[in-house]
Write a protein that holds these residues in place. Structure first.
Motif, short mmCIF file in Angstrom:
data_model
loop_
_atom_site.label_atom_id
_atom_site.label_comp_id
_atom_site.label_asym_id
_atom_site.label_seq_id
_atom_site.Cartn_x
_atom_site.Cartn_y
_atom_site.Cartn_z
N PRO A 4 -38.52 101.94 -28.53
CA PRO A 4 -39.19 102.77 -29.70
C PRO A 4 -39.97 103.69 -29.54
N VAL A 5 -40.25 104.55 -30.40
CA VAL A 5 -41.22 105.88 -30.18
C VAL A 5 -42.53 105.77 -29.39
N ARG A 6 -43.28 104.79 -30.14
CA ARG A 6 -44.53 104.47 -29.69
C ARG A 6 -44.66 103.77 -28.17
N THR A 7 -43.43 103.02 -27.76
CA THR A 7 -43.38 102.66 -26.70
C THR A 7 -43.13 103.75 -25.43
N ALA A 8 -42.10 104.46 -25.82
CA ALA A 8 -41.77 105.34 -24.94
C ALA A 8 -43.00 106.70 -24.73
N ILE A 9 -43.86 106.56 -25.58
CA ILE A 9 -45.07 107.53 -25.46
C ILE A 9 -46.02 106.99 -24.49
N THR A 10 -46.05 105.41 -24.58
CA THR A 10 -46.84 104.82 -23.76
C THR A 10 -46.73 104.86 -22.45
N VAL A 11 -45.37 104.77 -22.19
CA VAL A 11 -44.91 104.76 -20.84
C VAL A 11 -44.97 106.11 -20.11
N LEU A 12 -44.60 107.06 -21.01
CA LEU A 12 -44.47 108.42 -20.60
C LEU A 12 -46.12 109.01 -20.09
N THR A 13 -46.90 108.29 -20.81
CA THR A 13 -48.32 108.73 -20.48
C THR A 13 -49.12 108.04 -19.81
N ASP A 14 -48.53 107.15 -18.99
CA ASP A 14 -48.91 105.94 -18.10
C ASP A 14 -49.56 106.83 -17.24
N PRO A 15 -50.89 106.19 -16.48
CA PRO A 15 -51.46 106.99 -15.47
C PRO A 15 -50.90 106.99 -14.12
N ASP A 16 -49.96 106.04 -14.08
CA ASP A 16 -49.26 106.13 -12.80
C ASP A 16 -47.87 107.26 -12.88
N GLY A 17 -48.24 107.80 -11.90
CA GLY A 17 -47.31 109.29 -11.82
C GLY A 17 -45.80 108.83 -11.79
N ASP A 18 -45.47 107.74 -10.82
CA ASP A 18 -44.36 107.33 -10.71
C ASP A 18 -43.62 106.75 -11.91
N ILE A 19 -44.21 106.02 -12.74
CA ILE A 19 -43.61 105.47 -13.88
C ILE A 19 -43.48 106.67 -15.05
N GLY A 20 -44.41 107.52 -15.13
CA GLY A 20 -44.25 108.68 -16.12
C GLY A 20 -43.05 109.55 -15.56
N SER A 21 -43.02 109.71 -14.40
CA SER A 21 -41.95 110.76 -13.85
C SER A 21 -40.60 110.01 -14.10
N GLU A 22 -40.35 108.72 -13.83
CA GLU A 22 -39.11 107.90 -14.14
C GLU A 22 -38.98 107.89 -15.77
#
Length: 114
Positions: A4-22
């Motif tokens: 869902p949108v909210r979950t996607a945004i949470t992952v995209l804004t994760d402080p871990d750069g690798d997670i956000g990049s993927e």
């Protein structure tokens, strides 16, 4: 990524750069990618969101391509999907998540599913 949108945004804004990049590589595959881009902040605190401009570009290209495909008859749709350049590392326009989306669309087209 079909979250869902909210979950996607949470992952995209994760402080871990690798997670956000993927996540940035895959968000354009999401069925709600346009809504995700509309709600995605450019930065979190002082740090920019990983791949923000690339995400916007991929979603914009996907929307335009979907409109183009919708206007085509089925046989032309299959042909158009077959010539899209999704080669990894090529000079094409499509990112990692969109390569998966194209494969899904090719199979749907072959099965006669719009």
């Amino acid at each position: 990524m079909q979250a869902p949108v909210r979950t996607a945004i949470t992952v995209l804004t994760d402080p871990d750069g690798d997670i956000g990049s993927e996540a940035a590589d895959c968000v354009s595959y999401n069925a709600e990618a346009e809504a995700t881009v509309a709600e995605l902040p450019k930065s979190v605190g002082l740090f920019p969101v990983e791949g923000f401009a690339a995400i916007q570009q991929q979603v914009r290209l996907k929307s335009g391509f979907q409109a183009h495909l919708a206007a085509l008859p089925d046989e032309q749709r299959s042909w158009r999907l077959s010539i899209a350049d999704t080669t990894p590392g090529s000079f094409g326009l499509w990112g990692k998540g969109m390569r998966d989306w194209f494969e899904e669309q090719r199979y749907r087209s072959l099965a006669g599913i719009r």
